[in-house]
Motif scaffolding. Sequence first.
Motif, mmCIF file in Angstrom:
data_model
loop_
_atom_site.group_PDB
_atom_site.id
_atom_site.type_symbol
_atom_site.label_atom_id
_atom_site.label_comp_id
_atom_site.label_asym_id
_atom_site.label_seq_id
_atom_site.Cartn_x
_atom_site.Cartn_y
_atom_site.Cartn_z
ATOM 1 N N MET A 36 0.876 -1.256 0.004
ATOM 2 C CA MET A 36 -0.053 0.008 -0.206
ATOM 3 C C MET A 36 0.860 1.084 0.085
ATOM 4 O O MET A 36 1.928 1.375 0.795
ATOM 5 C CB MET A 36 -1.050 0.002 1.069
ATOM 6 C CG MET A 36 -1.895 -1.101 1.367
ATOM 7 S SD MET A 36 -3.028 -1.310 -0.057
ATOM 8 C CE MET A 36 -2.313 -2.723 -0.862
ATOM 9 N N PRO A 37 0.454 2.245 -0.739
ATOM 10 C CA PRO A 37 1.298 3.525 -0.771
ATOM 11 C C PRO A 37 1.492 4.292 0.531
ATOM 12 O O PRO A 37 0.455 4.263 1.312
ATOM 13 C CB PRO A 37 0.656 4.310 -1.939
ATOM 14 C CG PRO A 37 -0.290 3.455 -2.611
ATOM 15 C CD PRO A 37 -0.584 2.343 -1.620
ATOM 16 N N ILE A 38 2.575 4.600 1.076
ATOM 17 C CA ILE A 38 2.642 5.370 2.238
ATOM 18 C C ILE A 38 3.339 6.659 2.009
ATOM 19 O O ILE A 38 4.336 6.651 1.451
ATOM 20 C CB ILE A 38 3.538 4.644 3.246
ATOM 21 C CG1 ILE A 38 2.894 3.226 3.641
ATOM 22 C CG2 ILE A 38 3.809 5.413 4.320
ATOM 23 C CD1 ILE A 38 3.569 2.400 4.473
ATOM 24 N N ASN A 39 2.688 7.845 2.582
ATOM 25 C CA ASN A 39 3.314 9.111 2.197
ATOM 26 C C ASN A 39 3.366 9.819 3.724
ATOM 27 O O ASN A 39 2.714 9.474 4.567
ATOM 28 C CB ASN A 39 2.259 9.833 1.321
ATOM 29 C CG ASN A 39 2.097 9.193 0.096
ATOM 30 O OD1 ASN A 39 3.233 9.285 -0.699
ATOM 31 N ND2 ASN A 39 1.245 8.723 -0.489
ATOM 32 N N HIS A 40 4.186 10.882 3.692
ATOM 33 C CA HIS A 40 4.375 11.522 4.854
ATOM 34 C C HIS A 40 3.939 13.025 4.586
ATOM 35 O O HIS A 40 4.161 13.677 3.572
ATOM 36 C CB HIS A 40 5.641 11.741 5.510
ATOM 37 C CG HIS A 40 6.106 10.239 5.539
ATOM 38 N ND1 HIS A 40 5.801 9.660 7.098
ATOM 39 C CD2 HIS A 40 6.869 9.268 4.973
ATOM 40 C CE1 HIS A 40 6.232 8.533 6.944
ATOM 41 N NE2 HIS A 40 7.044 8.088 5.770
ATOM 42 N N ASP A 41 3.340 13.766 5.286
ATOM 43 C CA ASP A 41 2.770 15.101 5.298
ATOM 44 C C ASP A 41 2.621 15.708 6.567
ATOM 45 O O ASP A 41 3.054 15.357 7.657
ATOM 46 C CB ASP A 41 1.232 14.822 4.537
ATOM 47 C CG ASP A 41 0.953 16.227 3.758
ATOM 48 O OD1 ASP A 41 1.547 17.064 3.847
ATOM 49 O OD2 ASP A 41 -0.118 16.217 3.199
ATOM 50 N N THR A 42 2.238 16.898 6.567
ATOM 51 C CA THR A 42 1.945 17.987 7.819
ATOM 52 C C THR A 42 0.839 18.392 7.804
ATOM 53 O O THR A 42 0.177 18.835 6.760
ATOM 54 C CB THR A 42 3.160 18.920 7.761
ATOM 55 O OG1 THR A 42 3.110 19.942 6.779
ATOM 56 C CG2 THR A 42 4.678 18.331 8.013
ATOM 57 N N ILE A 43 0.266 18.690 9.064
ATOM 58 C CA ILE A 43 -1.131 19.187 9.307
ATOM 59 C C ILE A 43 -0.758 20.391 10.556
ATOM 60 O O ILE A 43 -0.193 20.249 11.272
ATOM 61 C CB ILE A 43 -2.007 18.029 9.699
ATOM 62 C CG1 ILE A 43 -2.478 17.098 8.993
ATOM 63 C CG2 ILE A 43 -3.297 19.001 10.313
ATOM 64 C CD1 ILE A 43 -3.088 16.190 9.380
ATOM 65 N N THR A 44 -1.403 21.533 9.637
ATOM 66 C CA THR A 44 -1.306 22.735 10.580
ATOM 67 C C THR A 44 -2.442 22.701 11.649
ATOM 68 O O THR A 44 -3.763 22.364 11.408
ATOM 69 C CB THR A 44 -1.453 23.966 9.949
ATOM 70 O OG1 THR A 44 -0.378 23.969 8.990
ATOM 71 C CG2 THR A 44 -1.507 25.213 10.892
ATOM 72 N N THR A 45 -2.049 22.720 13.043
ATOM 73 C CA THR A 45 -2.956 22.564 14.207
ATOM 74 C C THR A 45 -3.111 23.927 14.776
ATOM 75 O O THR A 45 -2.280 24.841 14.527
ATOM 76 C CB THR A 45 -2.450 21.486 15.100
ATOM 77 O OG1 THR A 45 -1.656 21.854 15.928
ATOM 78 C CG2 THR A 45 -2.349 20.322 14.458
ATOM 79 N N ALA A 46 -3.632 24.097 15.983
ATOM 80 C CA ALA A 46 -3.721 25.388 16.751
ATOM 81 C C ALA A 46 -2.465 25.321 17.478
ATOM 82 O O ALA A 46 -2.131 26.591 17.598
ATOM 83 C CB ALA A 46 -4.749 25.048 17.832
ATOM 84 N N ASP A 47 -1.503 24.330 17.745
ATOM 85 C CA ASP A 47 -0.428 24.602 18.422
ATOM 86 C C ASP A 47 0.703 24.556 17.326
ATOM 87 O O ASP A 47 2.131 24.484 18.007
ATOM 88 C CB ASP A 47 -0.396 23.495 19.563
ATOM 89 C CG ASP A 47 -1.300 23.831 20.587
ATOM 90 O OD1 ASP A 47 -1.688 24.864 20.616
ATOM 91 O OD2 ASP A 47 -1.807 22.963 21.244
ATOM 92 N N GLY A 48 0.853 24.300 16.133
ATOM 93 C CA GLY A 48 2.087 24.040 15.310
ATOM 94 C C GLY A 48 1.665 23.222 14.344
ATOM 95 O O GLY A 48 0.644 23.277 13.553
ATOM 96 N N THR A 49 2.625 22.549 13.869
ATOM 97 C CA THR A 49 2.681 21.620 12.644
ATOM 98 C C THR A 49 3.031 20.325 13.270
ATOM 99 O O THR A 49 3.939 19.832 13.536
ATOM 100 C CB THR A 49 3.780 22.101 11.683
ATOM 101 O OG1 THR A 49 3.661 23.293 11.335
ATOM 102 C CG2 THR A 49 3.507 21.235 10.443
ATOM 103 N N CYS A 50 1.947 19.258 12.710
ATOM 104 C CA CYS A 50 2.193 17.788 12.968
ATOM 105 C C CYS A 50 2.314 17.016 11.831
ATOM 106 O O CYS A 50 1.609 17.163 10.860
ATOM 107 C CB CYS A 50 0.747 17.578 13.834
ATOM 108 S SG CYS A 50 0.418 15.682 14.005
ATOM 109 N N ARG A 51 3.264 16.264 12.117
ATOM 110 C CA ARG A 51 3.799 15.318 10.847
ATOM 111 C C ARG A 51 2.891 14.332 11.078
ATOM 112 O O ARG A 51 2.559 13.701 12.028
ATOM 113 C CB ARG A 51 5.246 15.026 10.841
ATOM 114 C CG ARG A 51 5.744 14.100 11.998
ATOM 115 C CD ARG A 51 7.239 14.038 11.944
ATOM 116 N NE ARG A 51 7.853 13.433 13.354
ATOM 117 C CZ ARG A 51 8.093 12.218 13.292
ATOM 118 N NH1 ARG A 51 8.101 11.414 12.189
ATOM 119 N NH2 ARG A 51 8.709 11.633 14.282
ATOM 120 N N VAL A 52 2.364 13.699 9.836
ATOM 121 C CA VAL A 52 1.378 12.503 9.616
ATOM 122 C C VAL A 52 2.252 11.620 8.953
ATOM 123 O O VAL A 52 2.654 12.025 7.670
ATOM 124 C CB VAL A 52 0.069 12.986 9.446
ATOM 125 C CG1 VAL A 52 -0.517 13.700 10.501
ATOM 126 C CG2 VAL A 52 -0.161 13.570 8.231
#
Length: 245
Positions: free
Chosen positions: A1-17
């Motif tokens: 299965m394809p796996i990618n890494h990204d970031t999400i902006t939250t109220a407290d910063g940037t969360c890598r996912v």
Amino acid sequence: MPINHDTITTADGTCRVTVATPDGDGPWPGVVMYPDAGGVRATFDQMAAQLAGYGYVVLVPDVYYREAGWTPFDMGSVFGDEDERKRLFGMIAKVTPEIMATDAAAFFDYLQARPDVRGDTFGTTGYCMGGRTSLIVAGRVPDRVAAAMSFHGGGLAADDPGSPHLLAEQITARVYVGGARDDASFTVADSLILEAALTAAGVDHTIEFYSAAHGFAVPDNLPYDEAAARQHWEAMAQVFGSTLR
């Protein structure tokens, strides 16, 4: 299965996912998979890919993203190393129920905005502290969670104002709890408290204990149990299949 890494902006910063997707075109239902106390690492990339193979877009968040530059834990030795154990529990304590809910809303918004994800409600699943997070999110962000699962989760019916069992009245999701054998963090007595709360609230739920120790579902945990892990995958396929698909 394809796996990618990204970031999400939250109220407290940037969360890598980490985001694992099925092969094909989609769209598919979305699931947030919360890691155990060890946090994001290679074993959860593999687990996300396995769940994606069942037909879900799976997001694994770095729940410790507020800890700048934190280094991964060795799950084979962390509990025997006093300094590492102290670091681990210090980080766990900072991930409060309020933070769990705020972050979850950002994760769900991210999934909903993806063209390969369908629907506006999601599944949550988690391990150890992630199992507790899964249920807390179901109670604190109830309109976004259709199914919430917990495997060898601890503190599910604790003497603590943040305990998930106190959120039963708010939960609208289907709930599944897979407890571990002889687990001081979720005992048979705890299960009865959780059972009573969910039943009184009319929550569709299942609570069962696996014949394996705490950590049974995560491959890099010392107590990993292949038979119990297989059973937990079957449970996820059944619960998510009947609620999200």
